[in-house]
Scaffold this motif. Sequence first.
Motif, PDB file in Angstrom:
ATOM      1  N   TRP A 177     -19.436   3.422  -8.250  1.00 26.42           N
ATOM      2  CA  TRP A 177     -20.319   4.233  -7.425  1.00 26.42           C
ATOM      3  C   TRP A 177     -21.490   4.712  -8.081  1.00 26.42           C
ATOM      4  CZ3 TRP A 177     -18.376   8.907  -4.143  1.00 26.42           C
ATOM      5  CH2 TRP A 177     -19.432   9.321  -3.273  1.00 26.42           C
ATOM      6  N   GLN A 224     -14.043   3.101  -2.648  1.00 22.44           N
ATOM      7  CA  GLN A 224     -14.554   2.135  -3.737  1.00 22.44           C
ATOM      8  C   GLN A 224     -13.517   1.484  -3.896  1.00 22.44           C
ATOM      9  OE1 GLN A 224     -16.443   4.251  -7.059  1.00 22.44           O
ATOM     10  NE2 GLN A 224     -16.009   5.960  -5.925  1.00 22.44           N
ATOM     11  N   GLU A 225     -12.217   1.609  -3.899  1.00 22.25           N
ATOM     12  CA  GLU A 225     -10.926   0.650  -4.200  1.00 22.25           C
ATOM     13  C   GLU A 225      -9.865   0.931  -2.951  1.00 22.25           C
ATOM     14  OE1 GLU A 225      -9.301   1.102  -8.162  1.00 22.25           O
ATOM     15  OE2 GLU A 225     -11.335   0.480  -9.117  1.00 22.25           O
ATOM     16  N   ARG A 272     -24.447   4.460  -1.453  1.00 23.45           N
ATOM     17  CA  ARG A 272     -23.047   4.252  -1.985  1.00 23.45           C
ATOM     18  C   ARG A 272     -22.596   2.772  -2.374  1.00 23.45           C
ATOM     19  NH1 ARG A 272     -20.241   5.728   3.375  1.00 23.45           N
ATOM     20  NH2 ARG A 272     -22.284   5.321   4.191  1.00 23.45           N
ATOM     21  N   ALA A 273     -21.646   2.756  -3.264  1.00 24.72           N
ATOM     22  CA  ALA A 273     -21.288   1.298  -3.772  1.00 24.72           C
ATOM     23  C   ALA A 273     -20.377   0.534  -2.627  1.00 24.72           C
ATOM     24  CB  ALA A 273     -20.342   1.368  -5.058  1.00 24.72           C
ATOM     25  N   PRO A 281     -17.334  -1.577  -1.582  1.00 28.97           N
ATOM     26  CA  PRO A 281     -15.923  -1.396  -2.032  1.00 28.97           C
ATOM     27  C   PRO A 281     -15.835  -2.569  -3.161  1.00 28.97           C
ATOM     28  CG  PRO A 281     -16.065  -1.745   0.277  1.00 28.97           C
ATOM     29  CD  PRO A 281     -17.354  -1.825  -0.053  1.00 28.97           C
ATOM     30  N   LYS A 317     -11.559   6.932  -6.168  1.00 20.21           N
ATOM     31  CA  LYS A 317     -11.871   5.947  -6.008  1.00 20.21           C
ATOM     32  C   LYS A 317     -11.265   5.369  -4.494  1.00 20.21           C
ATOM     33  CE  LYS A 317     -12.760   3.977 -10.595  1.00 20.21           C
ATOM     34  NZ  LYS A 317     -12.321   3.143 -11.753  1.00 20.21           N
TER      35      LYS A 317
END
Length: 134
Positions: A115, A75-76, A108-109, A111, A70
């Motif tokens: 995902w 993502q994080e 893409r996801a 943040p 992540k």
Amino acid sequence: MATLRIALRNVHRIFNTSAVSGRTTTVFRGFLELDLVLGKWVEEHIHSMDENGIKALVKVLDLENPDLWKWLTGQEQPPEAVTVNPVFSAVQQRVLKNLNNHSSPETRATPGQPWVRGWDDIKKGRDSPITGNQ
């Protein structure tokens, strides 16, 4: 120098190599995406790393797989102790560059969001997903 030898020995234990179809492959963490990303990066950089670089690598390898993935993919937000690690920063820079070059932003996801959804996230009926990987 003894510390460097110990660190290299630990890295060697992590990277067990085996021949498959005449090609050397790296058996790494059991998380395919991280195997590919980290294995390739280490193969390219391990020979030029000094003692501090090896120590930084070992710290990255000690991180938990889901968190590391992540953080590397954005993502994080990683903790500050991780972001100041030069190995983590270099690997993350490569991962984000590859994501920007090879995938469109809508795949893409954002943040803070997951995902990829799993097969069994939300079901409309018995064993049939209505969202995610259909």
